[in-house]
Design an enzyme around this catalytic site. Structure first.
Site, PDB file in Angstrom:
ATOM      1  N   GLU A  99      -6.183 -10.700  -1.464  1.00  0.00           N
ATOM      2  CA  GLU A  99      -7.051 -10.453  -0.297  1.00  0.00           C
ATOM      3  C   GLU A  99      -8.511 -10.378  -0.724  1.00  0.00           C
ATOM      4  O   GLU A  99      -9.272  -9.515  -0.256  1.00  0.00           O
ATOM      5  CB  GLU A  99      -6.637  -9.138   0.400  1.00  0.00           C
ATOM      6  CG  GLU A  99      -5.183  -9.118   0.826  1.00  0.00           C
ATOM      7  CD  GLU A  99      -4.776  -7.866   1.595  1.00  0.00           C
ATOM      8  OE1 GLU A  99      -5.660  -7.130   2.078  1.00  0.00           O
ATOM      9  OE2 GLU A  99      -3.559  -7.628   1.707  1.00  0.00           O
TER      10      GLU A  99
ATOM     11  N   GLU B 159       0.801  -1.238   0.000  1.00  0.00           N
ATOM     12  CA  GLU B 159       0.000   0.000   0.000  1.00  0.00           C
ATOM     13  C   GLU B 159       0.830   1.283   0.000  1.00  0.00           C
ATOM     14  O   GLU B 159       0.570   2.196   0.784  1.00  0.00           O
ATOM     15  CB  GLU B 159      -0.960  -0.002   1.199  1.00  0.00           C
ATOM     16  CG  GLU B 159      -1.905  -1.193   1.179  1.00  0.00           C
ATOM     17  CD  GLU B 159      -2.901  -1.198   2.337  1.00  0.00           C
ATOM     18  OE1 GLU B 159      -2.715  -0.434   3.300  1.00  0.00           O
ATOM     19  OE2 GLU B 159      -3.862  -1.985   2.268  1.00  0.00           O
TER      20      GLU B 159
ATOM     21  N   ASN C  66       2.220  -5.261  -3.171  1.00  0.00           N
ATOM     22  CA  ASN C  66       0.804  -5.539  -2.918  1.00  0.00           C
ATOM     23  C   ASN C  66       0.040  -4.243  -2.662  1.00  0.00           C
ATOM     24  O   ASN C  66       0.515  -3.371  -1.926  1.00  0.00           O
ATOM     25  CB  ASN C  66       0.715  -6.440  -1.667  1.00  0.00           C
ATOM     26  CG  ASN C  66      -0.653  -7.053  -1.434  1.00  0.00           C
ATOM     27  OD1 ASN C  66      -1.199  -7.698  -2.317  1.00  0.00           O
ATOM     28  ND2 ASN C  66      -1.207  -6.861  -0.246  1.00  0.00           N
TER      29      ASN C  66
ATOM     30  N   ASP D 150     -12.254 -10.247  -1.296  1.00  0.00           N
ATOM     31  CA  ASP D 150     -13.587 -10.342  -0.707  1.00  0.00           C
ATOM     32  C   ASP D 150     -14.510  -9.468  -1.539  1.00  0.00           C
ATOM     33  O   ASP D 150     -14.063  -8.517  -2.180  1.00  0.00           O
ATOM     34  CB  ASP D 150     -13.630 -10.002   0.792  1.00  0.00           C
ATOM     35  CG  ASP D 150     -12.985  -8.690   1.183  1.00  0.00           C
ATOM     36  OD1 ASP D 150     -12.859  -7.781   0.340  1.00  0.00           O
ATOM     37  OD2 ASP D 150     -12.598  -8.565   2.366  1.00  0.00           O
TER      38      ASP D 150
ATOM     39  N   HIS E  38     -10.308  -6.121  -2.768  1.00  0.00           N
ATOM     40  CA  HIS E  38     -11.435  -5.925  -1.844  1.00  0.00           C
ATOM     41  C   HIS E  38     -12.512  -5.177  -2.633  1.00  0.00           C
ATOM     42  O   HIS E  38     -12.436  -3.963  -2.788  1.00  0.00           O
ATOM     43  CB  HIS E  38     -11.009  -5.094  -0.636  1.00  0.00           C
ATOM     44  CG  HIS E  38      -9.974  -5.746   0.225  1.00  0.00           C
ATOM     45  ND1 HIS E  38     -10.243  -6.865   0.983  1.00  0.00           N
ATOM     46  CD2 HIS E  38      -8.682  -5.449   0.466  1.00  0.00           C
ATOM     47  CE1 HIS E  38      -9.154  -7.219   1.651  1.00  0.00           C
ATOM     48  NE2 HIS E  38      -8.191  -6.381   1.344  1.00  0.00           N
TER      49      HIS E  38
HETATM   50  C1  XIL Z   1      -6.615  -6.159   8.099  1.00  0.00           C
HETATM   51  C2  XIL Z   1      -6.958  -7.321   9.012  1.00  0.00           C
HETATM   52  O1  XIL Z   1      -7.850  -8.172   8.324  1.00  0.00           O
HETATM   53  C3  XIL Z   1      -7.577  -6.820  10.296  1.00  0.00           C
HETATM   54  O2  XIL Z   1      -7.741  -7.892  11.222  1.00  0.00           O
HETATM   55  C4  XIL Z   1      -6.709  -5.735  10.931  1.00  0.00           C
HETATM   56  O3  XIL Z   1      -7.372  -5.190  12.052  1.00  0.00           O
HETATM   57  C5  XIL Z   1      -6.388  -4.644   9.934  1.00  0.00           C
HETATM   58  O4  XIL Z   1      -5.795  -5.209   8.776  1.00  0.00           O
HETATM   59  N1  XIL Z   1      -5.208  -4.561   3.456  1.00  0.00           N
HETATM   60  C6  XIL Z   1      -4.202  -5.350   3.965  1.00  0.00           C
HETATM   61  C7  XIL Z   1      -4.466  -6.210   5.148  1.00  0.00           C
HETATM   62  O5  XIL Z   1      -3.126  -5.414   3.374  1.00  0.00           O
HETATM   63  O6  XIL Z   1      -3.322  -6.354   5.961  1.00  0.00           O
HETATM   64  C8  XIL Z   1      -5.614  -5.682   5.978  1.00  0.00           C
HETATM   65  O7  XIL Z   1      -5.885  -6.643   6.995  1.00  0.00           O
HETATM   66  C9  XIL Z   1      -6.815  -5.413   5.111  1.00  0.00           C
HETATM   67  C10 XIL Z   1      -6.501  -4.393   4.062  1.00  0.00           C
END
Ligand code: XIL
Length: 302
Positions: A235, A127, A169, A237, A206
């Site tokens: 990641e 990020e 990422n 969802d 996401h």
């Molecule tokens: C999130 C986790 O799922 C949570 O449990 C935590 O509180 C915050 O981080 N992008 C990412 C992940 O790269 O590390 C994040 O994970 C979600 C967004």
């Protein structure tokens, strides 16, 4: 095949899930994990605040539990994440300049060395780009140490674990027309041109109303792949429910399978109740662990 992991393996891919250490005592959770998935990503346990809570004091107990569980089950591990503006321990949050640069590089070296040989892919940097137009870097204490902090992190990671694939990422890099996507693309192209060691790009994916699954997602995957890197959906969802959600999962899987260098998909949690999202039902299993329509469409697409 009849499970996500086995079906993905038939296509030369992995299918994984983010895993929380404290849920490894939940038998329903572990039952689904062991049955369906052949890759895990520790959801929080490898982040900087977890692995180096005090400067120079490293803590691997919780991450090790996940890594050991995965290895005992024959699952591969994605490491997440070595350098990030978020979830930094307090001591790092208050650092800057050359001291922070050295501390960041030491962290990358120490953690990647500790896990050498056990990590399939590392999210070396997470990020680092800003949202919105312009494609700028995200302002952060790490960015303020100099624009070359990302390549410095990748070089340190390569030296520490030459066998791990090294990934950049990010989120909101799914839509090919967005400035942030183009900015990451340009950085990866530059790294490949100059020989900075990078092997893969992770698209968090996401998807929600603010950043929905884009119809050009496959173009994004294939465009990154054409630079000579693997792409991984890291990641996943998808906000929503029912047939609409199921069809979007189907499209995501089809897009990955259409791109030879899309090597795997990770969902960010197992049951809807495991999701980091405070509300909603973005995952493949309901709160009781039952398969949703999204599960069925995902399995069919694999
Ligand atoms: C999130 C986790 O799922 C949570 O449990 C935590 O509180 C915050 O981080 N992008 C990412 C992940 O790269 O590390 C994040 O994970 C979600 C967004």
């Amino acid at each position: 095949a009849t499970t996500l992991g086995a079906s993905a393996a038939e296509k030369g891919r992995y299918f994984g899930a983010a895993v929380a250490n404290y849920k490894l005592t939940d038998t329903t959770y572990v039952g689904i994990l062991n049955r369906e998935f052949n890759q895990v990503t520790p959801e929080n346990e490898m982040k900087i605040d977890a692995t180096e809570p005090q400067q120079g004091v490293f803590s691997y107990t919780n991450a090790d539990r996940i890594v050991n569980h995965a290895r005992a089950q024959g699952m591969i591990v994605r490491g997440h994440t070595l350098a990030w503006h978020s979830q930094q321990p307090g001591w790092m949050q208050s650092m800057s300049g050359t001291a922070l640069r050295s501390a960041m590089l030491n962290h990358v070296t120490q953690v990647a060395t500790y896990y050498r040989g056990k990590i399939h892919s590392w999210d070396v940097v997470n990020e680092a780009f800003a949202d919105g137009n312009g494609g700028a870097r995200r302002d952060s204490n790490l960015q303020r140490t100099g624009n070359d902090w990302i390549e410095a992190a990748f070089r340190a990671a390569r030296a520490a674990d030459p066998g791990a694939k090294l990934c950049y990422n990010d989120y909101n890099t799914d839509n090919w027309t967005w400035d942030k996507t183009q900015a990451v693309y340009n950085m990866v192209r530059d790294f490949k041109t100059r020989g900075v060691p990078i092997d893969c790009v992770g698209l968090q994916s996401h998807f929600n109303s603010g950043s929905p699954y884009p119809s050009n997602y496959r173009t994004t995957l294939s465009s990154f792949a054409a630079l000579g890197v693997d792409v991984q959906i890291t990641e996943l969802d998808i906000e929503g429910s029912g047939t609409t959600q199921a069809n979007t999962y189907r499209s995501v899987v089809a897009d990955c399978l259409a791109v030879a260098r899309c090597t795997g998909i990770t969902v960010w949690g197992i049951r809807d109740t495991d999701s980091w999202r405070a509300s909603g039902t973005p995952l493949l299993f309901d709160g009781s662990g039952n398969k949703k329509a999204a599960y069925t469409s995902t399995l069919e697409a694999l």
